[in-house]
Structure formats: structure tokens, C-alpha cells
Motif scaffolding. Sequence first.
Motif, PDB file in Angstrom:
ATOM      1  N   LYS A  49       8.039   5.602  -0.379  1.00  0.00           N
ATOM      2  CA  LYS A  49       6.683   5.706  -0.934  1.00  0.00           C
ATOM      3  C   LYS A  49       5.709   4.731  -0.277  1.00  0.00           C
ATOM      4  O   LYS A  49       4.509   4.781  -0.496  1.00  0.00           O
ATOM      5  CB  LYS A  49       6.725   5.400  -2.436  1.00  0.00           C
ATOM      6  CG  LYS A  49       7.436   6.467  -3.233  1.00  0.00           C
ATOM      7  CD  LYS A  49       7.215   6.226  -4.722  1.00  0.00           C
ATOM      8  CE  LYS A  49       8.072   7.162  -5.540  1.00  0.00           C
ATOM      9  NZ  LYS A  49       8.591   6.480  -6.737  1.00  0.00           N
ATOM     10  N   ASP A  76       3.453   2.908   2.389  1.00  0.00           N
ATOM     11  CA  ASP A  76       2.749   3.119   3.651  1.00  0.00           C
ATOM     12  C   ASP A  76       2.846   1.864   4.507  1.00  0.00           C
ATOM     13  O   ASP A  76       3.290   1.885   5.633  1.00  0.00           O
ATOM     14  CB  ASP A  76       1.283   3.459   3.361  1.00  0.00           C
ATOM     15  CG  ASP A  76       0.477   3.554   4.645  1.00  0.00           C
ATOM     16  OD1 ASP A  76       0.889   4.350   5.506  1.00  0.00           O
ATOM     17  OD2 ASP A  76      -0.518   2.817   4.781  1.00  0.00           O
ATOM     18  N   ARG A  77       2.448   0.717   3.916  1.00  0.00           N
ATOM     19  CA  ARG A  77       2.575  -0.555   4.632  1.00  0.00           C
ATOM     20  C   ARG A  77       2.601  -1.708   3.643  1.00  0.00           C
ATOM     21  O   ARG A  77       2.181  -1.568   2.490  1.00  0.00           O
ATOM     22  CB  ARG A  77       1.428  -0.734   5.625  1.00  0.00           C
ATOM     23  CG  ARG A  77       0.075  -0.871   4.963  1.00  0.00           C
ATOM     24  CD  ARG A  77      -1.018  -1.098   6.001  1.00  0.00           C
ATOM     25  NE  ARG A  77      -2.229  -1.624   5.362  1.00  0.00           N
ATOM     26  CZ  ARG A  77      -3.091  -0.895   4.680  1.00  0.00           C
ATOM     27  NH1 ARG A  77      -2.889   0.400   4.520  1.00  0.00           N
ATOM     28  NH2 ARG A  77      -4.167  -1.466   4.144  1.00  0.00           N
ATOM     29  N   TYR A 120       0.854  -1.186   0.000  1.00  0.00           N
ATOM     30  CA  TYR A 120       0.000   0.000   0.000  1.00  0.00           C
ATOM     31  C   TYR A 120       0.886   1.229   0.000  1.00  0.00           C
ATOM     32  O   TYR A 120       1.738   1.385   0.881  1.00  0.00           O
ATOM     33  CB  TYR A 120      -0.919  -0.008   1.215  1.00  0.00           C
ATOM     34  CG  TYR A 120      -1.944  -1.111   1.127  1.00  0.00           C
ATOM     35  CD1 TYR A 120      -3.183  -0.903   0.507  1.00  0.00           C
ATOM     36  CD2 TYR A 120      -1.671  -2.381   1.644  1.00  0.00           C
ATOM     37  CE1 TYR A 120      -4.111  -1.926   0.408  1.00  0.00           C
ATOM     38  CE2 TYR A 120      -2.587  -3.415   1.550  1.00  0.00           C
ATOM     39  CZ  TYR A 120      -3.814  -3.180   0.927  1.00  0.00           C
ATOM     40  OH  TYR A 120      -4.722  -4.198   0.827  1.00  0.00           O
ATOM     41  N   LEU A 121       0.686   2.079  -0.994  1.00  0.00           N
ATOM     42  CA  LEU A 121       1.528   3.263  -1.106  1.00  0.00           C
ATOM     43  C   LEU A 121       0.891   4.420  -0.343  1.00  0.00           C
ATOM     44  O   LEU A 121      -0.299   4.398  -0.015  1.00  0.00           O
ATOM     45  CB  LEU A 121       1.703   3.632  -2.584  1.00  0.00           C
ATOM     46  CG  LEU A 121       2.310   2.524  -3.441  1.00  0.00           C
ATOM     47  CD1 LEU A 121       2.397   2.962  -4.895  1.00  0.00           C
ATOM     48  CD2 LEU A 121       3.691   2.136  -2.913  1.00  0.00           C
ATOM     49  N   LYS A 122       1.725   5.413  -0.071  1.00  0.00           N
ATOM     50  CA  LYS A 122       1.225   6.568   0.697  1.00  0.00           C
ATOM     51  C   LYS A 122       0.129   7.317  -0.058  1.00  0.00           C
ATOM     52  O   LYS A 122      -0.718   7.948   0.543  1.00  0.00           O
ATOM     53  CB  LYS A 122       2.390   7.505   1.013  1.00  0.00           C
ATOM     54  CG  LYS A 122       3.276   6.887   2.104  1.00  0.00           C
ATOM     55  CD  LYS A 122       4.316   7.843   2.631  1.00  0.00           C
ATOM     56  CE  LYS A 122       5.069   7.167   3.788  1.00  0.00           C
ATOM     57  NZ  LYS A 122       6.495   7.460   3.755  1.00  0.00           N
ATOM     58  N   ASP A 123       0.176   7.202  -1.391  1.00  0.00           N
ATOM     59  CA  ASP A 123      -0.867   7.898  -2.156  1.00  0.00           C
ATOM     60  C   ASP A 123      -2.151   7.070  -2.247  1.00  0.00           C
ATOM     61  O   ASP A 123      -3.044   7.364  -3.025  1.00  0.00           O
ATOM     62  CB  ASP A 123      -0.351   8.247  -3.550  1.00  0.00           C
ATOM     63  CG  ASP A 123       0.016   7.017  -4.363  1.00  0.00           C
ATOM     64  OD1 ASP A 123      -0.346   5.884  -3.923  1.00  0.00           O
ATOM     65  OD2 ASP A 123       0.648   7.155  -5.421  1.00  0.00           O
ATOM     66  N   GLY A 124      -2.204   5.990  -1.457  1.00  0.00           N
ATOM     67  CA  GLY A 124      -3.438   5.212  -1.397  1.00  0.00           C
ATOM     68  C   GLY A 124      -3.523   4.077  -2.402  1.00  0.00           C
ATOM     69  O   GLY A 124      -4.414   3.234  -2.331  1.00  0.00           O
ATOM     70  N   LYS A 184      -0.637  -7.512   7.814  1.00  0.00           N
ATOM     71  CA  LYS A 184       0.432  -6.517   7.778  1.00  0.00           C
ATOM     72  C   LYS A 184       1.702  -7.091   8.411  1.00  0.00           C
ATOM     73  O   LYS A 184       1.622  -7.867   9.369  1.00  0.00           O
ATOM     74  CB  LYS A 184      -0.024  -5.297   8.577  1.00  0.00           C
ATOM     75  CG  LYS A 184       0.904  -4.133   8.406  1.00  0.00           C
ATOM     76  CD  LYS A 184       0.437  -2.934   9.212  1.00  0.00           C
ATOM     77  CE  LYS A 184       1.651  -2.025   9.356  1.00  0.00           C
ATOM     78  NZ  LYS A 184       1.505  -1.018  10.361  1.00  0.00           N
TER      79      LYS A 184
END
Lengths: 604, 391
Positions: A402, A404-405, A382-386, A485
Motif C-alpha cells: 500500500k 507509495d513512499r 505516503y500511501l498509494k491512495d494519496g 525520502k
Amino acid sequence: MKKRVDKNNIRNFSIIAHIDHGKSTLADRILQATFSVNERDFHDQILDDMDLEQERGITIKSHPVRMNYVKENGGEYELNLIDTPGHVDFSYEVSRSLAACEGALLLIDAAQGVQAQTVANAKLAMQQNLVIIPVINKIDLPAANIEMCYEQLEEILAIPKEEVLLVSAKDGTGVTAVLQAIVELIPPPEKPYGVKGTSALIFDSNYNAYRGVVNYIKVVSGYLRKGHKIRLFSNDIESEIKEVGYFKLGMNASEKLNEGSVGYIIANIKSPGDTKIGDTLTRIDDISSKPLPGFKEIKPMVFSGIYPVDTADYEQLKANMAKLQLNDAAFDYQAESSVALGFGFRCGFLGLLHMEIVQERLRREYNMDIISTYPSVIYYVYLKDGKLEKIDNPINLPDVTKIDRIEEPVIKADILSPNDYIGEVMNLVMTKRGECTSTESVDGNHVMIEAVIPLHEILIDFHDKLKSVTRGYGSLDYESFGYQKADLVKMDILINGESVDAFSSIVHRDMAESRGRQIAERLKEVIPQQMFQVPIQAAVGGKVIARETIKQLRKNVLAKCYGGDVTRKRKLLEKQKAGKKKMKQIGKLNVPQEAFVEVLKTSK
Amino acid sequence: MKDINDIKHLYIHVPFCSKKCDYCAFYSIPTDSESLINLFLKHLEIEIIRKKHLCGNLQSIYFGGGTPTLLTAEKLEKLFLLISENFVIDPKAEISVESNPASLTEKKIKLISSFSNRISLGIQSFNPALRTTLGRNGDPDCIDNIIESLSRNNLTNISADLIYGIPGQTLSDFQKDLTRVLQLPLSHISLYSLTFEEGTEINKKLNCDKKEFEVLAAEMWHTAGNFLNCKGMKRYEVSNYAKCGYECKHNLNTWLGGNYLGLGPTASSYYNEIRFTNPVLYPWLKGKAPEEDIISAYERLIEIFIMGLRTTHPWSVNIKVPGPALMTSDYMNKKLSLDEKKWQKLLNKLNYLKKNNLLYIIRKNNCFLIYSTEKGRLFWDSLALEIMETV
Ligand SMILES: Nc1nc2c(ncn2[C@@H]2O[C@H](COP(=O)(O)OP(=O)(O)OP(=O)(O)O)[C@@H](O)[C@H]2O)c(=O)[nH]1
Ligand code: SF4
Ligand SMILES: [Mg+2]
């Protein structure tokens, strides 16, 4: 000509069990009891006709075979037996075979009792409404514990003691009773309600170098013979049947395949890609209106790159993969490329053994020189830009800044273990970052432990470790269980200062260092010494976490080389030259194929 | 193809030893059976008669083995007679006899001196413990008497063989062996790094990683090079050292692609661009023909070329564009020719090896001089493999 066997006298059945419980050996006895094999040609596990199967002593492919059986008090039967593999990685073979049957012999090793795949395969058969004939095998073993088996069958699978047959496939005890049970308990094939016209299910296929595509089918309704025009449901491709037949030990052409029978057809289908396992074929002059229920799409769980050693072999590798896929419906591939290795394929497998077998078959049956990269699972990043990216190749992992998780696939494992080793099993699950979700006692002495474990951890050595902590008594079955996760990082391997993408892997942060050290040590062993020193490093995010050095070669010269040694030496060098051709050049040095295999192994 | 009839170099293989040394992978049979040796001599005569027409005025003869000096004086005399009666031997020819000092007697030395003018002494090591590791029989202290006897008989071109890189051997042990051997009036020394060949006794005895010995052995190779150089013995081949003018002519001829005829079991020959290898003793006695190693002209050229790089002798390559490149060495009186394209491919590889300090290449107009560096000789196997890849 032989009298045609009435449809009511056809019996289609599979032999299913946990690995090594004696399926292929029982098949041997049944073949002999029905005089289907010439004593002169006989050898053990005769249905395991691939070299790999004989060498490893395991069944990899399902093997169909037809027999004629004359019952003592009259009545001639056509028995279609399908021997299936027991290893989890080949469970797709089992489920497809079952679709061609009305019954199944469920074997239990008398000394080992019910194991994880016994349960899993029995459930597959039950789901398909097959008649199950439970058979306790290996009763000749001194360690046989028939009472334990009865109890487990009753407790776990609700199979009453009275239904169970006792057999020794080794010495033949009880085989006649098995044959009788087959004809008495398993129903003849029946045309499903509402099916009109001719239809046949393709449950397997094969590419024959001389004859092209061979489709293994069960004729569900109608009949097929040479000259019939047929159509495939999935792609409307039409062709003409050139040969129909059934399986003895090998293919046996016949005039006709009747309703209910299992056999094969060869049609003038040109490209291997036109055939799909699970497809329905019908006759153009006796068309059926709808396809038969096919198979559940199987999703590969493990991925790795397969590359030709010689880049010029790419096209040939591609063609051969298509042929191999015909015979291995669970194997999947698509083109990819690597900096270190050039053009190749990202391949999907059901497990590591499956991966190993595919590679071996490409090498042996298709004569391909290949290397493969470190296996991976599919990560959800999952990228920070969703955005969500699905990554099955470590080199495609986006930049850390870049991300997120990252989520990784987990599986739900059913581990069957004797009570004595519960502690060890739980401990193992924990070291593999798993969590035990429940334990349930199955009989006085065994528990079923349910655990959720990252798939990646299962791949490498979980099974071996489980066997070792339970002294061989523990067994495991698993299915995917979504995503979780996790704190994952990409680990790079640098050889002589150059990052080799083929060795990159995604690992849990806490395990990176020990894993990195292991890989570096392994590579040090298999990469030959060079005239210069070669550092091998494992790095995460540019930081070196493990390092080994291949010492410099100090001298490399044959001391004595006189008249007679010259030819010998030249031949030796020629051999080395041929060996070097099979190595992959990475930067200044040649890396042998084993290196790519060695990095997989964690413990010697 | 017409047989060449002016081969100038002859090799005789005597395949017998008193006892098999633990490191030995040569073809030899531990025996002193009179009748077997007689049989050998009888068949050697047959082979000589069949093949002597191939030879011209002989420039070198080499008796190797095995242990030629295992033969009794009487048999040895017979062997020498067989040669002198059947071949034309140039008065300046180099005639070498390999020996195990333990097998030499006054009588044999007299005989050897009368027929030959070069002897090599298989000493291997003076250190008793290391000799045990090698499984080498005999007492090395008899050497001084032998040397004395050789000089009394005017046999002064003497070579000695030593082995190094023996498990348990320290650098100082090796220096002691070197110092000791240099007390002898030698003109030539062969120093062999111990190789753990498959099937040898020593390989079975020592089941450990043999790679560890290589580190020290490499150091010994360098040490020996410097040490012997100071004493006026130059390394002219990977394992051979000589005073100026005493390089073994016979071996140089084989390394640099000259023709030679080999007689006796497992002996090899090279002529008509074919390498022949005789069978082992029993099939040889029965007259079985040698095995022929037939390869393409270019492969043969490369083979000869890489063999030559074991020595310090340069190859010279003359190019004429357009036209073939011609390769020669000062030791060979024929020219090897290779077409332009092949030469370019080879030259690319050679330049790559030069960059890695394995070769020297000197160009003068249309002539290239190519020879191996010290490092190139120490890594000759790697060097050879690289060059073979151009085939
Ligand atoms: N003592 C004894 N051994 C048996 C018996 N049946 C099979 N075996 C042995 O068990 C081992 C496994 O037998 P297979 O027939 O290959 O087992 P399988 O179930 O086909 O194995 P996979 O196909 O790999 O799942 C072999 O060594 C057989 O000889 C039996 O009745 N008694
Ligand atoms: S004397 Fe020479 S040939 Fe004979 S066994 Fe010893 S090393 Fe081998
Ligand atoms: Mg089997």
C-alpha cells in the motif's frame, strides 16, 4: 527579620556552556564565595542533587538557588543563580531557565575551546536579549589554550577579548571578579512594558510526595504571598497559595516573593496535569490582563514504548508518568498497546540520553519495573491512495503493497571539528547516510561542518563515533530540518519463531542486514539458555536476513545438595524467582529487561 | 512449641582439612593445630550435652567435613567416644565417616571400623593432571592398600567420591576414572559435576566462560548413568549411585524431609519444621546460637517436595475431596498436609512439568505418585524454580 533587598539589587542569571565545561563546579565556588553553603555539608557539584546526576557527573535538571552577596564597597545583593545542563538532550531546560534571567555566564573550557553547544546556548541567550558574561574556565589545566579561546570567541560569537574573564572553578581563581561582573553588568529585573497586575512565569515544576505540586516561578510583576488566590492563564484553574519561598539548597519558605524574584509556590492544585510549564499565573485580586510570552512548544524527536513489566502496574505507571512530566517538560506520553507487552505508553523524548534518564527516573524515583521498546522517529508514510500516515511505531507501518513512499526526518547538524579530522568526520557523515552541505573555517585550526543527516542515524551512536574519530575534540549541535525520502523497510525480530513486536524497527534497506545481525547477536548474549534451542532471527518482509541460535541448556542442577545446602539453595531459588518476575514472558520464554536495552547498543 | 525428642539422624561437622582444595566451597579451615582441634572437641561436647535430649534411638550418624579423618587416631577415638557415650544408637544404625584417603592410616582405619560401618573415600580423580587442576593433594594409588586394610577390618560398605567436568578432562579420561574406581569393591559412588563456586581458587584460576564445560559434563552424566547401571549401581539421586540396598540412609532422610540434628560449625539441623544453621567456627566456639530459617508451612512443604525430587523416590499424595491433600514418602513417617486450593495450583504446575518431560505423575484413584524423570533430575534447578513459583 532580614532587611528586604531592593529590586534594583536583584540579579537573575544562568550558567550556560557545553557539556562538562565546569558550570556546576563554578556554581560551587560562587555558593562558597557568598557563604551560601555550610562547609560541613559541602560536596562537589552540590547543586546536582539527583542521585543520577551525581553518579553520572552530569547535570540533568536546571537548578535554581538564591544567594546573598555583599559587595566589598557596600551594597547587598540577591543573586538568583540557575545552573543548567550542557547536554543537547536537555537544551529545553536551558532555554526555560534563561527566560527567568536577565544575564548568563557563558563558560568555555580553556583546553577544549568553543564547542557546538557553546555556540547553540550563547545564541539562545542572545535571542532572549540577555547580558552575556563570557568566562574562560579551567585556566589551571596544563593544556589550557587561552589565546585559542579568545580567537574563537571573537570569530564565532563576536565577543571581544577585553570582555572575557579568566577563571579556574577548580581552585577558585577569578571567582570574585565573576561576582563583581554579575552585579555590575547584569541589569536588575524590570517589569516589561505594558504589564499590569501581578503575573508570574512558571518555568519548571516538581511533584513532591508530601506536598504535591511545586511550581518554580519568576515573579515578573507584582508580588505573591501565602493566602493569595491565584489563577492559571491556560486553563482558568483557580487555587490558593499555601506557601511561597525561594531555593537555597532545598526549598526555603518565605513570607513573600517580590517582583523580579525567582522562587516557588505551593498551591492547592490537585492533579499534576493542571500545571503547564510556560503558563502564567496571576492574582485574582490583582489580575493581569494578558499572559506572559511562554515557551516555544518543544517537539519530541525520539519515541519509544514504555511498558510495566507487571501488567497490573499500568495505572500506577500512568500516575507516575504524570508526576514525572511535571519535572520534565520535554517528556511526552500517550497510551498504546503491544502484542508482546500488553498495555503501556508511547513516549516522546528529545534524544537517547533523555530517554535513558526518564526510564531511570521512573525506576528509581517511582519504583517502577519497566521495559522499553526500540526507539523510533516519526516517519511520513505516503500511501498509494494519496493519504499520509505519520508513524512513530514500527508495528503500525502499513503493508508494503500500500505504500507509495516513506519519508524520514532529517536534521541539520553543525559539527565543530579540528582541521585534522575533517576527512574522518565527512566519512562518518557519509556512512550515516548524511550529506555535508558546507564547511566554514572558524579559526586557524577549526572548521564548522554543516551536514544534513537522517535523525534515526544520529540517535544511536553518531555522537560516540564523532568523539572517537576526532579524539574527543569534535562536537555536535543539531536541529530538525524537515523530511526526506528514503528506502526504508520494517525489520522484525523473531524469537523462537515468534515475531516480537517490541523489537521491530524501521531501518534503511542497505543497513538492515548488518543491523539485524547485531541485534540477533546481542539478544543471544542476554537471553538465558533454555532447555530447548532458541533461534533468533531478523527478517524483512518475511525473509530471514540474519540468524543466531541460543544453544540448548545441557544441564542445570546443583551437584551437591545436602543438609546445609538446602536453605542456601532455597534462598538462591527465591532470588531467581524474584528475578524471573521482572522478566517479560514472550511465548515460551522469559526475556530479561536488559534485552530491551541491549538491542539499542550497536557496538560494545 | 515442644521440642521433638526423637530425632533419629545425627550429623557431625569436622571443619578441618590439611589443605584447601581449589574447587572447595565447603566450610573448612586448613589446619592441623592440636589446640584448635582440642578446642573444637571440647565445644562439641558442650553442644552435645545441650542438644542430645532432642535425639531418640539413632538410625544414622554421619561424620562429614572438612576431613574428619584429619584428626589423629587419639582425637578420632575421643570423638567417637563422645558420641557413643551420649546417644542411644540403634544396633542397625548406618554410621558413615567421610575421609580423604591421604589422611588414612592403619590405626585410624582400625578405629573407624570399630565404631562405624560405612566409609566414603574422597578420591575425586585418578588422573594426576586433573588432580593438579583440582588442587587435590594425596596420591590416589594408595587406594588399593586402604581397601585392603578396610576389608581386613571388615569395613565393607565403601563409597567413593569422584569429580567430573574438570577443565581439560575428556570423555575418555572420565571413563578411565570410572573403570578404575569400579575395580574397587564399592557399594556406593558419588559423582559430582565440578561447580565453579564464587570465591573458590579454581574459579579464579580459570577465568573463561564456564558454560562450555557444561556440555561435556551433561554427556558425562548420561555416560555415568548408563555405565554404572550396567554394573549394578543405580542412580538414586542426582549425584549418587548405589548397589541395591546401599543407598545412604542418612542423606535420603535429609532429602526426603526427615528430621536431623547437626552438630559443629556450619552444621544444619531440621526439626520442629525449622531449619537451623550453626555459625562458623569462632562464633560457634563462643556459643552463638544457630540461625533459624522460619518460613510458612506451605513454603516448607514445597522445599521438602522439591528436595525429594532430586531422588528417584516418589512422593505420594492422597486426596480426599473435600479435605486437604496429604503428601508422604516412604522415607518419612509424617504426613505433609496441604489444602485443596493449594494442591490444585500445585497440580496444575506439576502437569505442566509432566508435559515437558520433567516429571512422572501416576494416578490411582485418590492417590498420585509423583517422581522426577531422568531429565527432571538433570534440570532439577529449573524444575525447582518452576515449582517454587506456586508459592
Ligand atoms: N582542572 C579543572 N577542572 C575543572 C574545572 N572546573 C570543572 N572542572 C572539572 O570538569 C568536570 C566537569 O565539571 P562540571 O562542573 O560537572 O561540568 P558541567 O558543565 O556542570 O557539566 P554538565 O552539567 O554535565 O554539562 C569535573 O570533573 C570538574 O571537576 C577547573 O576550573 N579546572
Ligand atoms: S578435603 Fe573436602 S572439605 Fe576439605 S578442602 Fe578438600 S573438598 Fe573441601
Ligand atoms: Mg553541571
